[in-house]
Design an enzyme around this catalytic site. Structure first.
Site, PDB file in Angstrom:
ATOM      1  N   GLU A 199       6.318  -3.982  14.077  1.00  0.00           N
ATOM      2  CA  GLU A 199       6.564  -4.482  12.729  1.00  0.00           C
ATOM      3  C   GLU A 199       5.578  -3.885  11.746  1.00  0.00           C
ATOM      4  OE1 GLU A 199       5.814  -7.378   9.329  1.00  0.00           O
ATOM      5  OE2 GLU A 199       4.479  -6.489  10.811  1.00  0.00           O
ATOM      6  N   SER A 220      28.279  -4.835 -23.164  1.00  0.00           N
ATOM      7  CA  SER A 220      28.642  -6.238 -23.020  1.00  0.00           C
ATOM      8  C   SER A 220      28.272  -6.753 -21.631  1.00  0.00           C
ATOM      9  CB  SER A 220      30.145  -6.431 -23.241  1.00  0.00           C
ATOM     10  OG  SER A 220      30.519  -7.760 -22.941  1.00  0.00           O
ATOM     11  N   GLU A 222      20.143  -2.881  13.905  1.00  0.00           N
ATOM     12  CA  GLU A 222      21.042  -1.727  13.907  1.00  0.00           C
ATOM     13  C   GLU A 222      21.846  -1.649  15.187  1.00  0.00           C
ATOM     14  OE1 GLU A 222      18.701   1.402  10.962  1.00  0.00           O
ATOM     15  OE2 GLU A 222      18.294   1.465  13.112  1.00  0.00           O
ATOM     16  N   HIS A 256      21.823  -5.477  -0.378  1.00  0.00           N
ATOM     17  CA  HIS A 256      22.065  -6.779  -1.001  1.00  0.00           C
ATOM     18  C   HIS A 256      21.910  -6.638  -2.508  1.00  0.00           C
ATOM     19  CE1 HIS A 256      21.995 -11.123  -1.543  1.00  0.00           C
ATOM     20  NE2 HIS A 256      22.086 -11.325  -0.241  1.00  0.00           N
ATOM     21  N   GLY A 301       8.464  -6.986   3.657  1.00  0.00           N
ATOM     22  CA  GLY A 301       7.149  -7.125   4.233  1.00  0.00           C
ATOM     23  C   GLY A 301       7.133  -7.879   5.530  1.00  0.00           C
ATOM     24  N   HIS A 354      -5.776  -7.603   8.407  1.00  0.00           N
ATOM     25  CA  HIS A 354      -5.719  -6.309   9.094  1.00  0.00           C
ATOM     26  C   HIS A 354      -7.083  -5.700   9.404  1.00  0.00           C
ATOM     27  CE1 HIS A 354      -1.268  -5.252   7.916  1.00  0.00           C
ATOM     28  NE2 HIS A 354      -1.383  -6.381   8.600  1.00  0.00           N
ATOM     29  N   ARG A 363       0.829  -1.225   0.000  1.00  0.00           N
ATOM     30  CA  ARG A 363       0.000   0.000   0.000  1.00  0.00           C
ATOM     31  C   ARG A 363       0.857   1.266   0.000  1.00  0.00           C
ATOM     32  NH1 ARG A 363       0.320  -1.842   4.983  1.00  0.00           N
ATOM     33  NH2 ARG A 363      -1.256  -3.448   4.691  1.00  0.00           N
ATOM     34  N   THR A 376      15.239   7.837  12.922  1.00  0.00           N
ATOM     35  CA  THR A 376      16.632   7.469  13.201  1.00  0.00           C
ATOM     36  C   THR A 376      17.171   6.574  12.090  1.00  0.00           C
ATOM     37  OG1 THR A 376      15.929   5.581  14.553  1.00  0.00           O
ATOM     38  CG2 THR A 376      16.357   7.660  15.692  1.00  0.00           C
ATOM     39  N   ASP A 429      32.311 -21.203   9.094  1.00  0.00           N
ATOM     40  CA  ASP A 429      32.427 -19.752   8.918  1.00  0.00           C
ATOM     41  C   ASP A 429      32.189 -19.361   7.463  1.00  0.00           C
ATOM     42  OD1 ASP A 429      32.869 -19.282  11.562  1.00  0.00           O
ATOM     43  OD2 ASP A 429      35.012 -18.841  11.384  1.00  0.00           O
TER      44      ASP A 429
END
Length: 763
Positions: free
Chosen positions: A432, A633, A444, A694, A525, A560, A220, A277, A671
């Protein structure tokens, strides 16, 4: 004389006995001390041996059976009943009450550490002042005081369980305040392509109009941004019965479909963070930008029921819309507008009135953990958000109720002597619904720690979107663990050859086109977003899904609304809570495998093959053809794809052949498995989205819910033929090809032990 000699002999004998006694005591003491020393070193050796043994031992396979046996559907039902007893909007007293309840419950269950972590963030609420309610009106154009119709201020009470004074009236969070009046244009789903059609194909002038659009297809907040981009001064959203109430199907309270008075609430903020923030956690000492600097909507937005939308749409004039734009409102001929007329043919206007306010409030994450016995500095994270727009019986409380059963079983295992190899962290997130705020702030705040120690994040937001089959999204390296775990979980209702969750998933998933069910790429989402797109932690998201061969829903019908109650779940979705029990088993088993198996169950080959498939599709697409026509290319891009794919194959052989008697070798392999995802993180972020980093998977810039492969490149190619500055945009395409190529080569090097470049070429 003899007496004196006798006394002398006696004295000498006593001295000898004292000497002998002293020697004996000294010998005993020496032997005792020596025994302690020997025992210490023997014990030390045993301790060292025990530590080495633990470091080399694999998981106890019987724990998986105990998870299945212990998981109780009855307990999940009890959890859901309590958690849905009150509305629990973020930033309200109920938010804190439920956070405290979960912390106390975890401690009672035996979870070692549990706490409620507060963040002070910008949230949004409708005005509670009488006379300043949010609403939409139809007015006579020449007599604006004459109100032809006004939208309902709250949803109709259809069952007693929803009648609670703390239910928030319908609103769209972070809408701009204001009152706007004007002509109205129907914009279908308010997608970019919908507005392109209106402006380019129909030559409509949208500047200064009010848009009415149906919910669905895209987030939305993107609808609002698209409306702002064409100059609209307000937007009205509604759920069309075509999308939430198929003809002839029973509507709540007689079924699962949205009644005509139902309204979808939701946020319109497009970012995943506290608006004030950006980039940093909303702690007490955080620097906050001003409210007017936040990237929030600049126009009023308000959701209405389809009963109220009908009153607008049936009065609209203009050309009848395309067949695919038509909804299913009875007696309505869907038209584009912009003119609207009353029943007596009088010109009318639509007015949108929003008096919502944004204010800083405190919301809470709850964090609990079981410390790993071998690698306590490696974290497997299981999370679900806790806040809801109302009772939230599906979104998210069916997930919260399930997580509480997962922690109960893990707590029991812990009390019985089991402990995972790695640390398991349990999380319920606050706020959320406003923009993934709680999880983002926690990421963060803990970024420096998590970026080097986080193994994977497993998210279950709303597990009961349907009851047809499992649906999962994941980074490609975690696809196999979902399959493997699902094959061990009994189906909620086994029948015939459908014995396991995997059996039903495979039989009913018609989208994969292979012998394996589909696992989708992750968009956004939900709370995995910051873990994956900001930090580069591999992630999974799971739910039960409706039958999409029968219904083309964007989301489940009661989403919702105030009607998303315990009654809805208990009566129609999961009366015996067996689907939630199956999800709890799957969630716990995936967590156990990630936390307890000697080698982290990730398969790098699936990442390589997925990227290669994505590249082939892109190269053969219209965008790929345009790039070639431009003379650009993609050879080095393709070479990087092949190099990465080959590196994942070689690394898999290394994993297969690893010396499992060498703890350092095991740590080295794990790792690499854990850190592979970090190789795709660009510290500069995607163009225009610096905190989305990403380069392989990210939300589409046109729909936050959807995933976009090679997102920076896809964004740069979007509508390039109509660019106002094509030279600049093509330069951006060149840049994005180079950026992705670089990250593919770099990610390939993370799977080797060499620091030499895999991109050696003649310059």
């Amino acid at each position: 004389m003899e007496k004196a000699q006798s006394m002398k002999r006696a004295s000498k004998a006593a001295a000898n006995w004292r000497l002998i006694l002293a020697v004996v005591i000294i010998v005993v003491i020496v032997l005792f001390v020596l025994g302690i020393v020997i025992g210490y070193f023997i014990g030390l050796g045993q301790s060292e041996n025990d530590a080495v043994k633990a470091a080399l031992s694999d998981a106890d396979p019987t724990v998986a059976d105990r998870i299945i046996d212990e998981m109780s559907s009855e307990e999940i039902g009890k959890n859901l009943r309590y958690l849905t007893s009150i509305p629990h909007l973020a930033g309200t007293p109920a938010d804190k009450e439920q956070a405290d309840y979960i912390v106390q419950t975890w401690l009672e269950q035996g979870i070692e550490h549990a706490e409620a972590v507060p963040y002070n963030v910008l949230l949004s609420y409708p005005s509670d002042e009488e006379g300043k309610e949010n609403k939409v009106q139809i007015l006579e154009a020449n007599t604006p005081d004459n109100i032809i119709h006004e939208s309902a201020l709250k949803e109709k009470v259809l069952d007693p369980t929803q009648d609670h004074p703390d239910v928030v009236p319908p609103f769209n969070a972070y809408s701009a305040q204001g009152e706007e009046q004007g002509d109205v244009v129907y914009a279908n789903y308010a997608r970019v392509e919908d507005f392109f059609y209106l402006e380019r194909d129909r030559n409509m002038v949208l500047n200064g109009t009010i848009i009415i659009a149906r919910y669905g297809k895209i987030f939305r907040g993107d609808k609002v941004s698209n409306a702002m981009a064409v100059g609209a001064k307000g937007i009205i959203l509604y759920s069309d019965p075509k999308d939430v109430a198929p003809a002839g199907q029973p509507r709540y309270p007689d079924g699962i479909y949205l009644p005509e008075t139902g309204v979808q609430r939701g946020s319109t903020f497009k970012d995943a963070m506290d608006p004030l923030t950006p980039g940093y956690p909303a702690t007490a000492f955080a620097y906050r930008i001003d409210d007017n600097e936040a990237a929030l909507p600049k126009i009023p937005v308000h959701p209405i029921s389809y009963a109220d939308a009908k009153e607008i749409l049936r009065r609209m004039q203009g050309v009848e819309v395309l067949p695919e734009w038509k909804g299913a409102l009875d007696g309505v001929t869907y038209r584009y507008g912009p003119t609207i007329r009353d029943d007596d043919n009088t010109i009318a206007k639509v007015k949108i009135i929003v008096h919502s306010r944004n204010e800083r409030r405190t919301t809470y994450n709850t964090i609990g953990l079981i410390r790993g016995k071998v690698e306590p500095d490696r974290y497997v994270i299981l999370g679900n958000h806790r806040d809801a727009w109302g009772f939230g019986a599906i979104d998210p409380t069916s997930g919260t109720a399930t997580l509480l059963e997962v922690t109960r079983v893990f707590g029991k295992l812990l009390k019985d002597g089991w402990r995972p190899r790695r640390t398991i962290v349990f999380c319920t997130w606050g706020a959320e619904e406003y923009g993934l705020i709680g999880s983002n702030e926690w990421v963060e705040e803990n970024m420096k720690n998590l970026v080097s120690r986080g193994v994977a994040y497993v998210n279950v937001d709303s597990p009961l979107m349907g009851v047809h089959r499992l649906s999962a999204g994941a980074t490609p390296n975690l696809k196999q663990i979902i399959y493997a775990a699902a094959k061990t979980i009994p189906d909620a209702y086994p029948e015939g050859s459908r014995k396991t969750m995997y059996d039903t998933w495979t039989m009913r998933d018609k989208s994969a086109g292979t012998d394996e069910p589909s696992v989708s790429d992750l968009g956004s989402g939900s709370d995995y977003a910051s873990f994956l797109h900001r930090m580069g932690m591999s992630a999974i998201d799971m739910r039960y899904h409706w039958d999409d061969t029968q219904y083309d829903f964007s989301i489940y019908p009661m989403y919702h609304s105030v009607y998303e109650t315990y009654h809805l779940v208990e009566t129609y979705y999961d009366p015996e809570f067996k689907y939630l029990q199956a999800m709890a088993r799957l969630w716990a088993e995936i967590g156990r495998r990630l936390a307890d198996l000697l080698i982290i169950p990730m398969d790098a080959r699936d990442y390589g093959s997925r990227i290669k498939t994505m590249f082939e599709h892109f190269k053969d697409s219209e965008s790929g053809q345009k790039i070639r026509n431009r003379g650009l290319s993609m050879d080095r891009f393709e070479d990087a794809v092949d190099t990465f794919n080959e590196a994942t194959q070689s690394f898999h052989n290394e994993v297969t052949d690893v010396n499992k008697q060498d703890p350092m070798e095991i740590r080295r392999i794990n790792d690499k498995l854990m850190m592979l995802e970090r190789g795709f993180i660009d510290p500069l972020g995607l163009p225009g989205r610096v905190l989305t980093r990403h380069v392989i998977f990210a939300p589409s810039s046109k729909d936050m819910y959807a995933s976009a492969g090679f997102p920076g490149l896809v964004d740069a190619m979007f509508d390039i033929d109509n660019s106002s500055d094509p030279t600049k945009q093509w330069r951006e395409v060149e840049r994005e090809i180079a950026v992705i190529t670089h990250h593919l080569y770099s990610a390939a090097t993370t799977l080797t032990d060499e620091i030499t470049s895999l991109t050696r070429t003649e310059l």
